[in-house]
Design an enzyme around this catalytic site. Structure first.
Site, PDB file in Angstrom:
ATOM      1  N   TYR A 141       0.801  -1.228   0.000  1.00  0.00           N
ATOM      2  CA  TYR A 141       0.000   0.000   0.000  1.00  0.00           C
ATOM      3  C   TYR A 141       0.830   1.271   0.000  1.00  0.00           C
ATOM      4  O   TYR A 141       0.292   2.359   0.166  1.00  0.00           O
ATOM      5  CB  TYR A 141      -0.951   0.011   1.210  1.00  0.00           C
ATOM      6  CG  TYR A 141      -2.154  -0.899   1.042  1.00  0.00           C
ATOM      7  CD1 TYR A 141      -2.124  -1.965   0.157  1.00  0.00           C
ATOM      8  CD2 TYR A 141      -3.310  -0.690   1.772  1.00  0.00           C
ATOM      9  CE1 TYR A 141      -3.213  -2.807   0.013  1.00  0.00           C
ATOM     10  CE2 TYR A 141      -4.410  -1.522   1.629  1.00  0.00           C
ATOM     11  CZ  TYR A 141      -4.353  -2.576   0.746  1.00  0.00           C
ATOM     12  OH  TYR A 141      -5.438  -3.403   0.605  1.00  0.00           O
ATOM     13  N   LYS A 188       3.356 -14.499   4.802  1.00  0.00           N
ATOM     14  CA  LYS A 188       3.569 -15.403   3.671  1.00  0.00           C
ATOM     15  C   LYS A 188       5.094 -15.526   3.500  1.00  0.00           C
ATOM     16  O   LYS A 188       5.629 -15.377   2.401  1.00  0.00           O
ATOM     17  CB  LYS A 188       2.893 -14.774   2.440  1.00  0.00           C
ATOM     18  CG  LYS A 188       2.741 -15.663   1.270  1.00  0.00           C
ATOM     19  CD  LYS A 188       1.573 -16.597   1.358  1.00  0.00           C
ATOM     20  CE  LYS A 188       1.732 -17.660   0.295  1.00  0.00           C
ATOM     21  NZ  LYS A 188       0.796 -18.761   0.403  1.00  0.00           N
ATOM     22  N   ASP A 221      -2.741 -17.867   4.037  1.00  0.00           N
ATOM     23  CA  ASP A 221      -3.810 -18.655   3.381  1.00  0.00           C
ATOM     24  C   ASP A 221      -4.354 -19.718   4.346  1.00  0.00           C
ATOM     25  O   ASP A 221      -5.572 -19.899   4.468  1.00  0.00           O
ATOM     26  CB  ASP A 221      -3.341 -19.272   2.048  1.00  0.00           C
ATOM     27  CG  ASP A 221      -1.907 -19.778   2.085  1.00  0.00           C
ATOM     28  OD1 ASP A 221      -1.230 -19.580   3.111  1.00  0.00           O
ATOM     29  OD2 ASP A 221      -1.458 -20.391   1.101  1.00  0.00           O
ATOM     30  N   ASP A 245      -6.006  -6.065   5.678  1.00  0.00           N
ATOM     31  CA  ASP A 245      -7.197  -5.516   5.030  1.00  0.00           C
ATOM     32  C   ASP A 245      -8.151  -6.652   4.665  1.00  0.00           C
ATOM     33  O   ASP A 245      -9.346  -6.624   4.962  1.00  0.00           O
ATOM     34  CB  ASP A 245      -6.743  -4.764   3.769  1.00  0.00           C
ATOM     35  CG  ASP A 245      -7.823  -3.877   3.198  1.00  0.00           C
ATOM     36  OD1 ASP A 245      -8.873  -3.730   3.843  1.00  0.00           O
ATOM     37  OD2 ASP A 245      -7.614  -3.336   2.101  1.00  0.00           O
TER      38      ASP A 245
END
Ligand code: ATP
Length: 350
Positions: A141, A188, A221, A245
Site C-alpha cells: 500500500y 507469507k 492462506d 485488510d
C-alpha cells in the site's frame, strides 16, 4: 471537553456518521464535533478530495471520526496533498486513496479492528472475539505502482524493521492492557522470504519482552481457512497491511457482516476512528445502512480519550437493540431504517 473532527464522507457515510453523532451526544459524553468535508463531495464543493481544512482541524483536535470516502477505481487517479515540510517549503505528495493519504499524512501506523459476536445477530459462529492489528503504513500500500510497458504492471512491497517493531509493540502493549493472551502473526514468509520474513522475525523477536503472551504464526492462506473453520480458537492477529485488510473483512463476515465491524487508526499523536466497511453505493441515501460499525468506532474513540463510561453505555444500548431485533436494519434481517435504528439506540440511552 474533547473536540472531534467529524468527516461525513461519501455514499452511506453522511447517514452513518450523522447517526453516530446523535448517539454520542445522547450519551452525555464530553465531546464536541467539528465537521469537515473530504471525499467526492469535497472535490465538488471545495475543489479537492482532501482539503487543507481536514488537516487543520485534526491538527487542533488530534481526534477524528471518519465516514467512508470514495476513491475512483482504475486509471491513474491520485490524491495530491500540498503540505509544508519542516523548513516551511511547500511539498506535494500523492497517494492512491483518501484513506491511505490520511493514514500516511497523520502517521496513523496501526489499524485496530475488534471483531466479536453480539447476541441476536444472525451469524455462523457464536463465540468469536478477535482483535486484529493491521500494519497501516507500508507493504503493497505504499502506492509505488507503475506500468512497465503496455502489458506489464509493477507494484513495490515495502516492509521495514522500524514499522514492524512499532506495530508489534503496539499490539503487545494493547493486549497486555486488555489482558489478552494469544497473538497469531499472519504472513507469507514461505514465499516472500525477505519482506514477510522480516515482518515475522521482527514480531517474534519482540515477543520475548512479553512472556505472558503466547505467540504463534500462520501462513496467511492457512490462517484464512482456520479462521473459517474454528474462529473461536483465535484471540488476536497481527498482519501486514494487505493481508490485514483482507482478513479483517473475512473476520467481519464471521460475525454477521460489515455492518458491525468498527476500526481505529492510531498514531503517536493523533487517532482516527472509522468502520471497516466502504461507501456501499448500492444502498446510499436509502435509509438502509447499518450505522452500528461507525457507532462502535465512536465507542473505541470514547474509550481512547478516557470516556469509557459513555462508551460502555452506548455499547450496552446497542447490544439491547440487537438482542430485541425490533429495530434493526435489513443487513441484520430486520426492516428498520438507519434513522429508526438510531432512534432506538438513543431511546435506550435516555
Ligand atoms: P467501497 O468501494 O467504498 O469499498 P463497496 O460497496 O465496494 O464500497 P462496501 O461499502 O464495504 O464496499 O460494501 C460491500 C457490501 O456490504 C455492499 O453490498 C454493501 O451494501 C454492504 N454494506 C457495507 N456496509 C454496510 C452497512 N453499514 N450497512 C449495510 N450494508 C453494508
Amino acid at each position: 471537553m474533547h473536540n472531534v473532527t467529524l468527516i461525513p464522507g461519501d455514499g452511506i457515510g453522511p447517514e452513518v456518521t450523522g447517526a453516530t453523532r446523535d448517539v454520542v451526544l445522547a450519551s452525555g459524553a464530553a465531546v464536541r464535533f467539528e465537521e469537515v468535508l473530504a471525499g467526492q463531495r469535497a472535490e465538488r464543493e471545495a475543489g479537492a478530495p482532501l482539503p487543507a481544512a481536514v488537516f487543520d482541524s485534526i491538527a487542533r483536535t488530534r481526534l477524528a471520526l471518519k465516514g467512508p470516502t470514495q476513491t475512483p477505481f482504475g486509471g491513474d487517479y491520485r490524491i495530491h496533498i500540498e503540505r509544508k515540510d519542516a523548513e516551511g517549503r511547500l511539498e506535494t505528495r500523492s497517494y492512491p486513496s483518501i484513506a491511505i493519504a490520511l493514514r500516511k499524512e497523520l502517521g496513523l501506523y496501526v489499524n485496530v479492528r475488534p471483531v466479536r459476536n453480539y447476541p441476536g445477530v444472525p451469524s455462523r459462529y457464536d463465540r468469536v472475539d478477535l482483535l486484529i492489528f493491521r500494519e497501516n503504513s507500508e507493504d503493497l500500500y505504499v502506492g509505488m505502482e507503475r506500468m512497465i510497458d503496455e502489458g506489464t504492471a509493477e507494484a513495490i512491497k515495502i516492509i521495514s524493521l522500524r514499522a514492524t517493531e512499532r506495530v508489534a509493540r503496539f499490539a503487545f502493549d494493547y493486549m497486555r492492557r486488555l489482558g489478552r493472551h494469544k497473538l497469531t502473526i499472519g504472513h507469507k514468509a514461505n514465499v516472500m522470504k525477505m519482506t514477510d520474513g522480516l515482518f515475522l522475525k521482527t514480531a517474534q523477536d519482540l515477543a520475548k519482552e512479553y512472556p505472558e503472551i503466547e505467540v504463534n504464526q500462520r501462513v496467511v492462506d492457512a490462517l484464512c481457512m482456520e479462521l473459517v473453520m474454528k474462529p473461536e480458537e483465535f484471540d488476536a492477529l497481527l498482519l501486514p497491511n494487505l493481508y490485514g485488510d483482507i482478513v479483517s473483512d473475512l473476520a467481519a463476515g464471521l460475525v454477521g457482516g460489515l455492518g458491525l465491524a468498527p476500526g481505529a487508526n492510531i498514531g503517536a499523536d493523533c487517532a482516527m476512528f472509522e468502520a471497516v466497511h466502504g461507501t456501499a453505493p448500492d444502498i446510499a441515501g436509502k435509509d438502509r445502512a447499518n450505522p452500528m460499525a461507525t457507532i462502535l468506532s465512536a465507542v473505541m474513540l470514547l474509550r481512547y480519550v478516557g470516556e469509557a463510561a459513555a462508551g460502555d453505555r452506548i455499547e450496552k444500548a446497542l447490544a439491547e437493540v440487537l438482542r430485541e431485533k425490533r429495530f434493526v436494519t435489513p443487513d441484520l434481517g430486520g426492516d428498520a431504517g438507519t434513522r429508526r435504528m438510531t432512534e432506538a439506540i438513543v431511546e435506550k440511552l435516555q
